[in-house]
Design an enzyme around this catalytic site. Sequence first.
Site, PDB file in Angstrom:
ATOM      1  N   LYS A 212       3.144   6.681   4.516  1.00 58.34           N
ATOM      2  CA  LYS A 212       2.440   5.488   4.197  1.00 58.34           C
ATOM      3  C   LYS A 212       1.876   5.316   5.644  1.00 58.34           C
ATOM      4  O   LYS A 212       1.400   4.182   5.995  1.00 58.34           O
ATOM      5  CB  LYS A 212       3.252   4.277   3.683  1.00 58.34           C
ATOM      6  CG  LYS A 212       4.062   4.599   2.502  1.00 58.34           C
ATOM      7  CD  LYS A 212       4.801   3.565   2.020  1.00 58.34           C
ATOM      8  CE  LYS A 212       5.443   4.083   0.673  1.00 58.34           C
ATOM      9  NZ  LYS A 212       6.460   2.911   0.328  1.00 58.34           N
TER      10      LYS A 212
ATOM     11  N   PRO B  44       0.859  -1.116  -0.042  1.00 55.39           N
ATOM     12  CA  PRO B  44       0.021   0.139  -0.008  1.00 55.39           C
ATOM     13  C   PRO B  44       0.911   1.355   0.015  1.00 55.39           C
ATOM     14  O   PRO B  44       1.773   1.598   0.918  1.00 55.39           O
ATOM     15  CB  PRO B  44      -0.498  -0.222   1.276  1.00 55.39           C
ATOM     16  CG  PRO B  44      -0.739  -1.737   1.625  1.00 55.39           C
ATOM     17  CD  PRO B  44       0.485  -2.063   1.097  1.00 55.39           C
ATOM     18  N   GLU B  45       0.535   2.209  -0.945  1.00 56.11           N
ATOM     19  CA  GLU B  45       1.439   3.478  -1.090  1.00 56.11           C
ATOM     20  C   GLU B  45       0.401   4.604  -0.593  1.00 56.11           C
ATOM     21  O   GLU B  45      -0.734   4.440  -0.085  1.00 56.11           O
ATOM     22  CB  GLU B  45       1.916   3.596  -2.540  1.00 56.11           C
ATOM     23  CG  GLU B  45       3.009   2.426  -2.773  1.00 56.11           C
ATOM     24  CD  GLU B  45       3.469   2.535  -4.075  1.00 56.11           C
ATOM     25  OE1 GLU B  45       3.720   3.738  -4.639  1.00 56.11           O
ATOM     26  OE2 GLU B  45       3.910   1.450  -4.491  1.00 56.11           O
TER      27      GLU B  45
END
Length: 356
Positions: A61, A2-3
């Site tokens: 993040k 996940p960015e």
Amino acid sequence: MPELPEVERAGKLLRQHLVGKRVCHVSAEDDNLIFVGTGTKEAFCSLLREHSVVSVVRKGKHLALELENGSDQICLHFGMTGAFRVRGIPAICYQTMRSGTKGETDPSSVESDLGEHSIENGKSQSWPPRFTKFEITAEDGTQVAFIDPRRLARVRVVQDRENEPFWNQLGPDAMNELPDEHSFHSLLSAKGSTPIKSLLLDQSCLSGIGNWMADEILFHSRIHPEQRTNLLSYDDTKRIRHSIETIITGAVSIDSGDVDSYPEEWLFHHRWGRKSNAKLADGSAVKFVTVGSRTSAYVPRYQKLRRVGGSVNVPLTSEKMSPHQKPKQRGNLRRSIESSSPEPFDDDETPGSQCR
């Protein structure tokens, strides 16, 4: 992994469905790998129980959930496959590429990591989801779960995140704190001969950009991922900064998380799996190179590696594109992206030698 867009979307999900609601029940798994410095699972659960989350803050993040007691914050890093689920709300799941880009997850993939807890029409068929690490039930019945199939996420309880290295050593957030053009150029120029791809992934330099975003940004900037930062001109860094803004804005604007809605001309749709025959719609080949131990996708036709300083004259609009290159319109998002799709230079074009 996940960015920034995915973590921003998770924060929005929590703001919509959890913030301001009193928590009446919490359950958590005994997982000392994910829970760092939180004490026992009973202590973690009691921290949330009978309290409410008053705000959700993102940097890079990382997410921070601020509690109403004013003294405790739950900070999360999603690792490779961490995600929040809200019961009854459509969700996108991350699937590790089985035979693709090493160490990456494809946000467009669903189902496999959830096994029998598969998704149909975006809604989980059972609750809690498989791989749930903690689950929160609010007084109005809202149920929120944090899942992590690969156990690389980190959950911490702190009193002041600004005093914690995992937070205060992050560089400016790429969406909310992007430096101005001059400061951004100075930031990159100060890093010597570091490859630009490695620098974009350095969270202490700029936080939130991950592997697929860095590739997308450099593709739209027409900059080779191995290009040394000390050879970037002011115009180069200006294009990179512009592309950061454009790609983040475009990705975050897809509220549903449906990455198939990303513009057709994005490299994103062609980079997964390291396919040897990967090509853009115009026939340009997509190639792969390892930069700083990370696989990087790029298009040689558009992204030239310069051995000396200089600036390639690449316009920032698509006005001069040939008909087969001009992207099709897809609402406001499509129009906003056009300005970062510059005209390619010919294979035999020599970069200029002027550098500010």
